[in-house]
Design an enzyme around this catalytic site. Sequence first.
Site, PDB file in Angstrom:
ATOM      1  N   LYS A  13       9.261  -0.479  19.136  1.00 58.72           N
ATOM      2  CA  LYS A  13       8.319  -0.251  18.036  1.00 58.72           C
ATOM      3  C   LYS A  13       7.278  -1.361  18.065  1.00 58.72           C
ATOM      4  CE  LYS A  13       7.912   2.528  14.390  1.00 58.72           C
ATOM      5  NZ  LYS A  13       8.205   3.947  14.299  1.00 58.72           N
TER       6      LYS A  13
ATOM      7  N   VAL B 191       5.653  18.321   7.303  1.00 64.13           N
ATOM      8  CA  VAL B 191       6.927  18.895   7.750  1.00 64.13           C
ATOM      9  C   VAL B 191       7.433  19.935   6.746  1.00 64.13           C
ATOM     10  CG1 VAL B 191       9.321  18.411   8.370  1.00 64.13           C
ATOM     11  CG2 VAL B 191       7.538  16.764   8.964  1.00 64.13           C
TER      12      VAL B 191
ATOM     13  N   GLY C  51       9.092  17.555  -1.247  1.00 58.27           N
ATOM     14  CA  GLY C  51       7.965  17.170  -0.401  1.00 58.27           C
ATOM     15  C   GLY C  51       7.569  18.296   0.525  1.00 58.27           C
TER      16      GLY C  51
ATOM     17  N   TYR D  74       6.052  21.936   4.654  1.00 59.43           N
ATOM     18  CA  TYR D  74       5.406  23.256   4.673  1.00 59.43           C
ATOM     19  C   TYR D  74       6.041  24.154   5.739  1.00 59.43           C
ATOM     20  CZ  TYR D  74       2.010  26.950   5.379  1.00 59.43           C
ATOM     21  OH  TYR D  74       1.428  28.187   5.518  1.00 59.43           O
TER      22      TYR D  74
HETATM   23  P1  NAD Z   1       3.614  13.987   4.493  1.00 57.88           P
HETATM   24  O1  NAD Z   1       3.041  12.733   3.936  1.00 57.88           O
HETATM   25  O2  NAD Z   1       2.719  14.956   5.164  1.00 57.88           O
HETATM   26  O3  NAD Z   1       4.441  14.784   3.371  1.00 57.88           O
HETATM   27  C1  NAD Z   1       5.196  14.165   2.399  1.00 57.88           C
HETATM   28  C2  NAD Z   1       5.041  14.959   1.124  1.00 57.88           C
HETATM   29  O4  NAD Z   1       5.921  14.412   0.144  1.00 57.88           O
HETATM   30  C3  NAD Z   1       3.631  14.920   0.544  1.00 57.88           C
HETATM   31  O5  NAD Z   1       3.209  16.230   0.214  1.00 57.88           O
HETATM   32  C4  NAD Z   1       3.799  14.051  -0.699  1.00 57.88           C
HETATM   33  O6  NAD Z   1       2.893  14.385  -1.738  1.00 57.88           O
HETATM   34  C5  NAD Z   1       5.224  14.369  -1.088  1.00 57.88           C
HETATM   35  N1  NAD Z   1       5.857  13.366  -1.955  1.00 57.88           N
HETATM   36  C6  NAD Z   1       5.696  12.027  -1.960  1.00 57.88           C
HETATM   37  N2  NAD Z   1       6.433  11.476  -2.928  1.00 57.88           N
HETATM   38  C7  NAD Z   1       7.071  12.487  -3.546  1.00 57.88           C
HETATM   39  C8  NAD Z   1       7.993  12.566  -4.638  1.00 57.88           C
HETATM   40  N3  NAD Z   1       8.393  11.489  -5.284  1.00 57.88           N
HETATM   41  N4  NAD Z   1       8.450  13.780  -4.993  1.00 57.88           N
HETATM   42  C9  NAD Z   1       8.035  14.908  -4.358  1.00 57.88           C
HETATM   43  N5  NAD Z   1       7.182  14.887  -3.330  1.00 57.88           N
HETATM   44  C10 NAD Z   1       6.690  13.701  -2.932  1.00 57.88           C
HETATM   45  O7  NAD Z   1       4.779  13.502   5.506  1.00 57.88           O
HETATM   46  P2  NAD Z   1       5.496  14.356   6.638  1.00 57.88           P
HETATM   47  O8  NAD Z   1       4.827  14.074   7.943  1.00 57.88           O
HETATM   48  O9  NAD Z   1       5.657  15.746   6.176  1.00 57.88           O
HETATM   49  O10 NAD Z   1       6.907  13.638   6.696  1.00 57.88           O
HETATM   50  C11 NAD Z   1       7.880  13.840   5.672  1.00 57.88           C
HETATM   51  C12 NAD Z   1       9.054  12.902   5.893  1.00 57.88           C
HETATM   52  O11 NAD Z   1       9.649  13.170   7.176  1.00 57.88           O
HETATM   53  C13 NAD Z   1       8.701  11.422   5.924  1.00 57.88           C
HETATM   54  O12 NAD Z   1       9.757  10.696   5.361  1.00 57.88           O
HETATM   55  C14 NAD Z   1       8.586  11.098   7.405  1.00 57.88           C
HETATM   56  O13 NAD Z   1       8.873   9.747   7.664  1.00 57.88           O
HETATM   57  C15 NAD Z   1       9.669  11.997   7.974  1.00 57.88           C
HETATM   58  N6  NAD Z   1       9.457  12.383   9.365  1.00 57.88           N
HETATM   59  C16 NAD Z   1       8.320  13.042   9.723  1.00 57.88           C
HETATM   60  C17 NAD Z   1       8.130  13.426  11.051  1.00 57.88           C
HETATM   61  C18 NAD Z   1       6.905  14.205  11.467  1.00 57.88           C
HETATM   62  O14 NAD Z   1       6.912  14.793  12.556  1.00 57.88           O
HETATM   63  N7  NAD Z   1       5.869  14.273  10.648  1.00 57.88           N
HETATM   64  C19 NAD Z   1       9.105  13.114  12.018  1.00 57.88           C
HETATM   65  C20 NAD Z   1      10.286  12.443  11.622  1.00 57.88           C
HETATM   66  C21 NAD Z   1      10.445  12.088  10.282  1.00 57.88           C
END
Ligand code: NAD
Length: 353
Positions: free
Chosen positions: A80, A181, A177, A183
């Site tokens: 990292k 992801v 959330g 969606y």
């Molecule tokens: P994102 O920021 O696009 O989506 C997160 C969503 O959670 C947002 O819509 C936000 O408004 C909502 N949110 C934040 N606080 C909240 C709360 N208290 N209550 C309800 N909703 C809330 O992020 P993402 O890319 O969709 O990732 C989601 C999670 O998955 C993160 O923890 C990320 O670290 C993890 N993750 C993502 C990926 C990836 O490919 N994007 C891969 C591994 C892990």
Amino acid sequence: MKKFDYMAKYGYEQLVYFYDKETGLKGITCIHDTTLGPALGGTRLWNYASEDEAVVDVLRLARGMTYKNAAAGLNLGGGKTVLIGDASKVKSEAYWRAFGRYVQSLNGRYITAEDVNTSVDDMDYVLMETDYVTGLRKTSGDPSPFTAYGVYCGMKATCKEKFGSDSLKGLKVAVQGVGHVGYYLVKHLIEEGAEVIIADIKQENIDKVTNDFNVTVVNPDEIYGVECDVYAPCALGATVNDETIPQFKCKVIAGAANNVLKELHHAKVLEDKGILYAPDYVINAGGVINVYQEILGYDYDEARNKTRKIYDRLLEVYQIAKEEGITTAEAADKMAEKRINTMKNVRHNYIKR
Ligand code: NAD
């Protein structure tokens, strides 16, 4: 902190500081373990309050990547980078190219990608100076659909273990959330006939989901106590904690968020409550599996087939947990450590290629 003591305790290989006086680039790369292959992990840009805070973060995150990559069956080690700075001020073409040159100087021991506050656009500049960057627009693109697909497959495996069937039809799933992801996860769930309940703090993200699918919306603080079969955390880390556990009515926890458990002992508390927990770094590995395919030569179908295997990996985790009388979180660590140690031994002899 006593860095060498910490590195010795957890078997770290390398911790490198770098600085570029022209652009103000300031960062640290940590390579935890390269038994399985080059260390891959994203670059996080954050305005750390202190140097120590940055070091602790990079050490912790790099080791996490070793486990994630190993458990996903990838030939990658864990690493990292953290960059210290204000994301709204430091970014420029020169900044990212200086970073790219520094990554190149590690000669392939470390491969970078996006993470918090770093984008595909930034990585395009990094690519101008190094061969060791992934997650690029021109190849694998947005990892979120793959992460969501992996979570969906992993949720099916976890339901098979808990309920005896991997069908999600008619099950109630509470998704916290619905961003990148969440969606796509909702899309898979609806297509399989699950009943979906969502919560988010951003109205636009809720609207996007309600426009496309038939779901129930609850307030953000109500999602933990919702009557459901599965809770899918897809927002923040640490949502399984002393305050939320007493509210849970679910039987399964399976979602995309990283570091879902606030503390490791919460895995045992969940088990005692009869809730089966899908370890976060095993179920959310679809994104990194997709990125790995970029290194091999990008092939969408191949990336998807490999992501589907998250299903089998989780069943293996649950088997280890049952056989050894340990939590599923501990079993995931065991599975990752076993693969690293086995591969170390497999490669002990010289073979000319
Ligand atoms: P994102 O920021 O696009 O989506 C997160 C969503 O959670 C947002 O819509 C936000 O408004 C909502 N949110 C934040 N606080 C909240 C709360 N208290 N209550 C309800 N909703 C809330 O992020 P993402 O890319 O969709 O990732 C989601 C999670 O998955 C993160 O923890 C990320 O670290 C993890 N993750 C993502 C990926 C990836 O490919 N994007 C891969 C591994 C892990």
